[in-house]
Scaffold this motif. Structure first.
Motif, PDB file in Angstrom:
ATOM      1  N   LEU A   1       0.671  -0.882  -0.300  1.00 57.39           N
ATOM      2  CA  LEU A   1       0.014   0.031  -0.030  1.00 57.39           C
ATOM      3  C   LEU A   1       0.806   0.939  -0.298  1.00 57.39           C
ATOM      4  O   LEU A   1       1.909   1.265   0.833  1.00 57.39           O
ATOM      5  N   TYR A   2       0.863   2.478  -1.098  1.00 50.59           N
ATOM      6  CA  TYR A   2       0.567   3.532  -0.782  1.00 50.59           C
ATOM      7  C   TYR A   2      -0.478   4.250  -0.444  1.00 50.59           C
ATOM      8  O   TYR A   2      -1.150   4.406  -1.300  1.00 50.59           O
ATOM      9  N   ILE A   3      -0.496   4.906   0.788  1.00 46.55           N
ATOM     10  CA  ILE A   3      -1.883   5.638   1.116  1.00 46.55           C
ATOM     11  C   ILE A   3      -1.757   7.107   1.321  1.00 46.55           C
ATOM     12  O   ILE A   3      -0.759   7.349   1.598  1.00 46.55           O
ATOM     13  N   SER A   4      -2.885   7.984   1.357  1.00 48.51           N
ATOM     14  CA  SER A   4      -2.467   9.499   0.885  1.00 48.51           C
ATOM     15  C   SER A   4      -4.090  10.123   1.898  1.00 48.51           C
ATOM     16  O   SER A   4      -5.154   9.404   2.533  1.00 48.51           O
TER      17      SER A   4
ATOM     18  N   THR B   1      -3.937   4.691  10.558  1.00 47.30           N
ATOM     19  CA  THR B   1      -4.128   3.189   9.580  1.00 47.30           C
ATOM     20  C   THR B   1      -2.991   2.644   9.277  1.00 47.30           C
ATOM     21  O   THR B   1      -3.183   1.414   9.300  1.00 47.30           O
ATOM     22  N   LEU B   2      -1.613   3.676   9.136  1.00 48.57           N
ATOM     23  CA  LEU B   2      -0.422   2.770   8.264  1.00 48.57           C
ATOM     24  C   LEU B   2      -0.458   1.977   9.596  1.00 48.57           C
ATOM     25  O   LEU B   2       0.263   0.759   9.107  1.00 48.57           O
ATOM     26  N   GLN B   3      -0.284   2.205  10.866  1.00 50.71           N
ATOM     27  CA  GLN B   3      -0.052   1.301  11.703  1.00 50.71           C
ATOM     28  C   GLN B   3      -1.017  -0.270  11.577  1.00 50.71           C
ATOM     29  O   GLN B   3      -0.461  -0.979  12.626  1.00 50.71           O
ATOM     30  N   LEU B   4      -1.982  -0.151  11.315  1.00 52.90           N
ATOM     31  CA  LEU B   4      -3.432  -0.881  11.822  1.00 52.90           C
ATOM     32  C   LEU B   4      -3.147  -1.715   9.755  1.00 52.90           C
ATOM     33  O   LEU B   4      -3.602  -2.762  10.009  1.00 52.90           O
ATOM     34  N   LEU B   5      -1.787  -1.607   8.886  1.00 53.12           N
ATOM     35  CA  LEU B   5      -1.941  -2.204   8.009  1.00 53.12           C
ATOM     36  C   LEU B   5      -1.120  -3.628   8.326  1.00 53.12           C
ATOM     37  O   LEU B   5      -0.690  -3.593   8.924  1.00 53.12           O
ATOM     38  N   PRO B   6      -2.021  -4.784   7.974  1.00 53.73           N
ATOM     39  CA  PRO B   6      -1.637  -6.221   7.916  1.00 53.73           C
ATOM     40  C   PRO B   6      -0.173  -5.612   7.598  1.00 53.73           C
ATOM     41  O   PRO B   6       0.325  -4.980   6.096  1.00 53.73           O
ATOM     42  N   ARG B   7       1.246  -6.808   7.940  1.00 52.31           N
ATOM     43  CA  ARG B   7       2.690  -7.119   7.564  1.00 52.31           C
ATOM     44  C   ARG B   7       3.397  -5.298   7.002  1.00 52.31           C
ATOM     45  O   ARG B   7       2.879  -4.802   7.695  1.00 52.31           O
ATOM     46  N   ALA B   8       3.827  -5.386   7.216  1.00 52.42           N
ATOM     47  CA  ALA B   8       5.373  -4.346   7.051  1.00 52.42           C
ATOM     48  C   ALA B   8       5.692  -3.750   5.574  1.00 52.42           C
ATOM     49  O   ALA B   8       4.838  -4.816   4.485  1.00 52.42           O
ATOM     50  N   GLY B   9       6.241  -2.794   5.253  1.00 50.82           N
ATOM     51  CA  GLY B   9       6.316  -2.438   3.600  1.00 50.82           C
ATOM     52  C   GLY B   9       5.921  -1.335   3.470  1.00 50.82           C
ATOM     53  O   GLY B   9       5.898  -1.249   2.216  1.00 50.82           O
ATOM     54  N   HIS B  10       4.451  -0.684   4.160  1.00 46.29           N
ATOM     55  CA  HIS B  10       3.811   0.210   2.761  1.00 46.29           C
ATOM     56  C   HIS B  10       4.556   1.311   2.955  1.00 46.29           C
ATOM     57  O   HIS B  10       5.036   2.139   4.059  1.00 46.29           O
ATOM     58  N   THR B  11       4.312   2.210   2.762  1.00 45.11           N
ATOM     59  CA  THR B  11       3.887   3.853   2.395  1.00 45.11           C
ATOM     60  C   THR B  11       3.364   4.799   2.873  1.00 45.11           C
ATOM     61  O   THR B  11       1.833   4.118   2.601  1.00 45.11           O
ATOM     62  N   HIS B  12       3.339   6.168   3.324  1.00 45.21           N
ATOM     63  CA  HIS B  12       2.579   7.148   2.945  1.00 45.21           C
ATOM     64  C   HIS B  12       3.046   8.517   2.932  1.00 45.21           C
ATOM     65  O   HIS B  12       3.948   8.814   2.699  1.00 45.21           O
ATOM     66  N   ASN B  13       2.117   9.026   1.937  1.00 43.19           N
ATOM     67  CA  ASN B  13       2.269  10.913   1.947  1.00 43.19           C
ATOM     68  C   ASN B  13       0.890  11.291   2.574  1.00 43.19           C
ATOM     69  O   ASN B  13       0.080  11.466   1.152  1.00 43.19           O
TER      70      ASN B  13
END
Length: 248
Positions: free
Chosen positions: A36-39, A49-61
């Protein structure tokens, strides 16, 4: 047997991910294996939201998509995408006779111009992979129902639905699919904090839905279908998610 609904090895951008339906879409798509890349506009809530995402490696902006410079930063930082969910937007209840140029501008900026221009800029920057699936979060208010006080919101969603069909035709040669989900009333924090309608009015309105109001997960599951290879032959549609409201 392979799961056609899996989002493994897909990179997906979800806007409006800091709360409500957008947050649930981010959580659910990550749960199906996507990166995921979330905004969102609110940094604190986006981090939640980032902390709630399963697994690691997601990014946000953090970005306000009505601000073109912030929109450009979001696009430039975006990885190449296999999926795009345009979930950010606003709601304002206002009788038509009180509508103004400014109020219409604000609604169209947030609900129409921002998601459309984001898609446009991602295309120009060649950020969408072949086979990418684009999903607008629309509403039954866009084409299927009319509700008092909802004229500006309906207009903004109707504009999305109309443009989406043409974009779907134009991008089909690249195997990029463009659809929308059109929910009816969904139980989100926005509904819990509503000041325009009383609790009694909301409870009475829910009785008009054969299956009751929806949950954010119901919308997320529809989005997963449109993002996945299970819908590889689907483009240009509005997927109505309304608990039976519009069949009556």
């Amino acid at each position: 047997m392979d799961n056609p609904f899996s989002l493994e090895n897909k990179t997906i951008l979800v806007t409006g991910a800091s709360s409500g339906i957008g947050r649930q879409i981010a959580i659910s798509t990550a749960g199906m294996g996507a990166s995921l890349y979330i905004s969102g506009r609110n940094t604190e809530r986006l981090n939640e939201t980032l902390q709630l995402l399963p697994r690691a490696g997601h990014t946000h902006n953090t970005a306000d998509l009505t601000n073109e410079s912030e929109l450009d930063v979001l696009v430039d930082a975006s990885p190449n995408l296999d999926g795009l969910v345009l979930s950010s937007g606003i709601v304002q209840t206002l009788p038509f006779k009180f509508a103004s140029h400014l109020a219409l501008d604000n609604m169209m900026q947030a609900n129409f111009y921002a998601p459309v221009l984001l898609l446009n800029k991602l295309l120009r920057k060649k950020k969408l992979n072949k086979g990418c699936s684009v999903v607008f979060i629309s509403s039954i208010a866009g084409n299927f129902t009319g509700t008092k006080g909802n004229s500006m919101y309906s207009a903004s969603k109707g504009a999305i639905n109309a443009m989406q069909k043409v974009i779907a035709v134009e991008l089909a040669a690249q195997k990029i699919r463009v659809n929308n989900v059109s929910p009816a009333m969904v139980k989100t924090g926005m509904l819990d904090n509503a000041t325009v309608f009383s609790t009694e009015q909301i409870e009475q309105d829910e009785k008009n839905y054969p299956l009751g109001y929806g949950e954010p997960l119901d919308v997320a599951n529809g989005v997963i279908y449109l993002l996945s290879d299970a819908s590889k032959w689907v483009t240009g549609i509005s997927l109505i998610l309304d608990g039976g409201f519009t069949i009556q």
